[in-house]
Every structure is written in structure tokens, then in C-alpha cells.
Motif scaffolding. Sequence first.
Motif, mmCIF file in Angstrom:
data_model
loop_
_atom_site.group_PDB
_atom_site.id
_atom_site.type_symbol
_atom_site.label_atom_id
_atom_site.label_comp_id
_atom_site.label_asym_id
_atom_site.label_seq_id
_atom_site.Cartn_x
_atom_site.Cartn_y
_atom_site.Cartn_z
ATOM 1 N N LEU A 36 0.986 -1.223 -0.131
ATOM 2 C CA LEU A 36 -0.110 0.013 0.129
ATOM 3 C C LEU A 36 0.911 1.308 -0.006
ATOM 4 N N GLU A 94 -11.495 2.362 -6.941
ATOM 5 C CA GLU A 94 -11.215 1.965 -5.286
ATOM 6 C C GLU A 94 -9.893 2.684 -5.364
ATOM 7 N N ILE A 95 -8.873 2.398 -6.042
ATOM 8 C CA ILE A 95 -7.790 2.823 -5.900
ATOM 9 C C ILE A 95 -7.685 4.652 -6.053
ATOM 10 N N LEU A 98 -9.083 5.496 -2.548
ATOM 11 C CA LEU A 98 -8.183 5.370 -1.556
ATOM 12 C C LEU A 98 -7.011 6.814 -1.567
ATOM 13 N N PRO A 149 -5.634 -3.216 4.316
ATOM 14 C CA PRO A 149 -5.572 -3.063 2.827
ATOM 15 C C PRO A 149 -5.074 -4.257 2.114
ATOM 16 N N PHE A 150 -5.880 -4.590 0.888
ATOM 17 C CA PHE A 150 -5.405 -5.683 -0.002
ATOM 18 C C PHE A 150 -5.801 -7.113 0.612
ATOM 19 N N SER A 197 -10.278 -6.727 -4.719
ATOM 20 C CA SER A 197 -9.029 -5.933 -4.326
ATOM 21 C C SER A 197 -8.612 -5.759 -3.189
ATOM 22 N N LEU A 216 -9.778 -3.648 -0.903
ATOM 23 C CA LEU A 216 -9.840 -2.131 -0.424
ATOM 24 C C LEU A 216 -10.843 -1.432 0.126
ATOM 25 N N TYR A 249 -10.946 -1.491 3.908
ATOM 26 C CA TYR A 249 -9.937 -0.450 4.450
ATOM 27 C C TYR A 249 -10.487 0.845 4.073
#
Length: 570
Positions: free
Chosen positions: A332, A389-390, A393, A504-505, A513, A515, A518
Motif C-alpha cells: 500500500l 477504489e484505488i 483510496l 488493505p489488500f 481488490s 480495499l 479499508y
Amino acid sequence: MPLAPDLVNRPALPREPGADDSAFLRVWRGFMSARVIIAVALMLLLGLLYSLVPTRGVNDWLMGLCVTYMAAAILVRLFMRAVPPGKAFDPQWVSTIGIDLLAFSTLQFLQAGGVNYLPLFALPVLTAGVMGSTLLAMGTTAAVTLLLLVDAWLWVLHVPDDMASRFTQAGLTGVGYFAVALLANQLAQRLASEESEARRSRAAAHMQAQVNELVVEHLGDGVLVLGAEAQVYSANPAARRLLGCESDVLAMPFALGSRPAWRPLLDIARRTIAELLPQAGEVALVTAPGERHLVNVRTRLTEPQRASAQSLCVMFLEDLREVEAKLRTEKLAAMGRMSAAVAHEIRNPLAAIAQANALLEEELSDPTQRQLSALVQQNVRRLSHIVEEILDLARVQQQQAAPPASLALDEVAGVVCDDWVRQVQAGASRLYLQQEARGVQVAFEPEHLRRVLVNLLDNAIRYAGQEPDSIRVTTEAATETAWLRVWSDGPPIEQGVQRHLFEPFFSSESRSSGLGLYICRELCERHGAAIGYRRAPAVDGVREGNEFFVVFQRPRRLVGGSAPFDTMAA
């Protein structure tokens, strides 16, 4: 009394058990006890002479002197405390050495009972040499030597023929006292120095042992210390957790083979002790129903303290799930530096692929080709979801903390649930919404609450059954907090998985994913809320399911953005 110069101005040592019982205090007690014994002996001797031979020069005045000396010696022994090393001068020498010289010289000059009291002067000389400084020892010995010479002079006045022998005897005795005082003082200084160094070494070892114990207690890896018979002499909290005996009260030492679940560890320990070589391996510990730990085990042997002693086996236990969690955290951190740029670069080609696929699908008539086009569309949506999602984050991590907005919990929760039902096309009978926080305001951004609730609902429908009310969303209000609960009737989550739900992950599915939860946790912490999980019954109390809950702060009570973790035990 003055003390040895090398003990002056020493820094204070850390206190330790038994420090008050030092050699200095033991020697001091010995000398004071010797003074009492000599005082009692003098009292008995002169009392006997006084009662049997009253003409030998023993009178009431001398008996009073003996009684006074005995009382002073007893009082000093019982009530006076020795000053520990560190002071350059102590006036209590007057109550010990000074009184001894006065009492013994008086008895010697008066020749009480016709007894020679010169050997008694060895006591103040030794006291000054052992307990005091070199200056005090030499000064006391010089005073004793002068008293011996005065006694010889007084004797010569009565017997002039013995002048040479008396003065020679007094001089030799004084020289001997000087040698004894100097030798005793040097030995005392050496003893004090060695004791000081020993105390420093013990204090350092004690401090190091405390530090080692503290470090071992707080290690993330488990540590077991075993003897030759695989008896566990020490186990830190991490090791107890992996062994499944965190809440048990086990008296040390306990046998590693006392429980069948520990058998793999017992085999490794026995190999280590039998072969006298370190061992390593991975074992599976099933310590409770549904709780299984994959553990990396390493053993080491300690050096024996004595030739006849046996080595101890130190076993290190490393939870592989925690290792994987650390790796995910490192991933992460690495991804955070490049996720936004990469996601933006991926999103644009994905949009082009989706648009081209949609245009191509309009021209396709062959069912096989349309099926392939649908597969492309499905995977494009999946990739788009991961990219979003990325990006979410990255946005959460880059946003600056700001005072959260206030929203009506029931109103926003109802709108989000309605939108979610229409979006995922889930039957209205599968989702039950129970609102009991009407009019309650919570400190949360509406869009962020939507993201949290949608993630929890997506997670719930993935494992929920097809029965009516298999998913329940409940809002509640308390005095200072408000609750949002998302319950589903899915199977229990393993204990090992529960500890990593919000990392995470981490995901139990290969297509996820890892995420979503998280991001929920990050958003909740940003708004001073807390998110958690528990296995709980439904409202009807008949079925059990998985419940994710969010504890909100009410706006009027929000302080510093700290989450109410004490309420999570409810």
C-alpha cells in the motif's frame, strides 16, 4: 565517621533488592556489636573485682564509667544508623571511636583492678581503619600511640629502671597499630570499590533483564522458552495467543505436550533438543473450532551457564497471516506514491475499450460473438471498479482533515439503500431497513457515508442468502453517539480472517481488490467515527449473522476527531 576517599562523590546507584544489606552495613553492625560485647565484659570483670577485691582500685566512679560506656555502646548499636558511602565527614565517630579512646585510656591510666587495657585500643584502630578514611585511620592510630607513650611515661615515673623497655614496647606497639590501620584501611577501600562495582553490575544486569522482558512481552512474534523436557518456562502474550491459551491461567512451567493442538511444536522442540541444532519449519495450529494459524517456527539454543547445565530451547513463532498483512501494508505504501497517476492512465484506455465494445456490440448478431462482447464488458466494469477504489483510496489519503458536515442519519441511509436496491437489482424483500434515529444528526460527509454504506451492502450481498430479510440495515441513537448496523445472514467469518478485515489488500476472494473495508475504515476515522465487526443475532433473535457497525459522533459532542472505541464493545 569519615569514609574512604574513593567512595566520596560517587553517583547514586539504582536501588535494587537487598541493597541495604551491603558489606559496609554488615561490618558496621559487627563493630558496634563488638563494642557492646567488650562493654559487657568490662562491666562483668570490674564488677567481679569490685565485689571480691575492693582494694584493687575499683571504685564506684569506675563502675559508673563502665555502666555509662556499656549504655552508650548499646544505644549506638540499637538506634544509630550507619551513613552509607558518599559523605566525606560524619560526626558519629565521636560516639564510637572518641568514646572508646576516652573509656579505655581512663581505665588504663587508673590501672583499674590492676589489669592491662592496652589490647583494647585495637578496637578503635580497626574501626577507624575499616570504616573511615585513611586520614581518620592514621589520626586515630597516632592518638593511640601518644596514649601508649603517655602510659609508658607515667609508669617510668614510678619505676625508672623500666624506662627503655616501656618506651620501646609502646613504640613497637604504636608501629604495629599503624601497620594494622593502614592494611585494614586499604583492604576496606578495596572491598568497598569491588562492592560498588558489583552493585553497578547487578544494577545494569537487572535493568537489562527488565528491558529484555519488556521487549519480549511486546514483541509481535511469539517467544517460548523451553527446558530439556519440553517444559515451557516462559511465554509472551503473542505466543499465548498463537497457542490459543491467551485467556487461560497456566502455571509456569507447563508441558508443551499437554494439548494435542501443540503437538507440531513439541516435535520441533524435541528435534532441537535431541540434535542440539536450530530447527525451522511451518506448522498449522488448530487451537479452537474454526481458528487455524499458519505459523513459521524457528528454534535456537542458549549457551549453558555451567558445564553441567543444559541449554534452553528458545522458540520463535511468527504468524504468517501477520507477515502477509505487513507485506500488504508495504504494498500500500508503495502503491500510494503512484496509484493516482497509474489509475488515471488506466481509466482513459478502459473508457475507450468500453465505448468501442458498446459500438461493436450494436453490429453483432452472432450469439457467440455477443457473448464474447458481454464478457469484455463485464471485465471492463470490473477493472473500472478497481480503478475507482484505488482513486478513492488516493483521495482519502490526500484530503486534509476538515470539520465534518452534519447530516440526518435516517434520511441519508434511506436514500442510499433505495439507490443501492435499484442499482444492484436486488429484490426489495432481501433488504430490510429499520430506522430508529429519526431527527438525529451525525458528523459525516453525505458522499462519504454513501460510499461506506454501499461498500458494506456490497460486502453483505456477496455472502447473504436468498431468504427475505437476509440483509438488515438498522440505525439507532444514543445519548452521545449514533449507530449504523449492516447485518447479513452469511456464514461465520473465521477468527483469523476477522483480525485482518480492515487491512488493505486483504480479501478472502481472488476477484476482490481488498480495499473496500479499508476505505470504509479510513473514512470513518477521518470523521471521528469507528467501524467494527461482530457475529450477532438478527433483530428477531432467531438467526445469527455477520454485522458490520459504524459508531458516529454527534456533532455537538465531537472533540478532536477521536473515535469512541469504548462503545465498540456493545
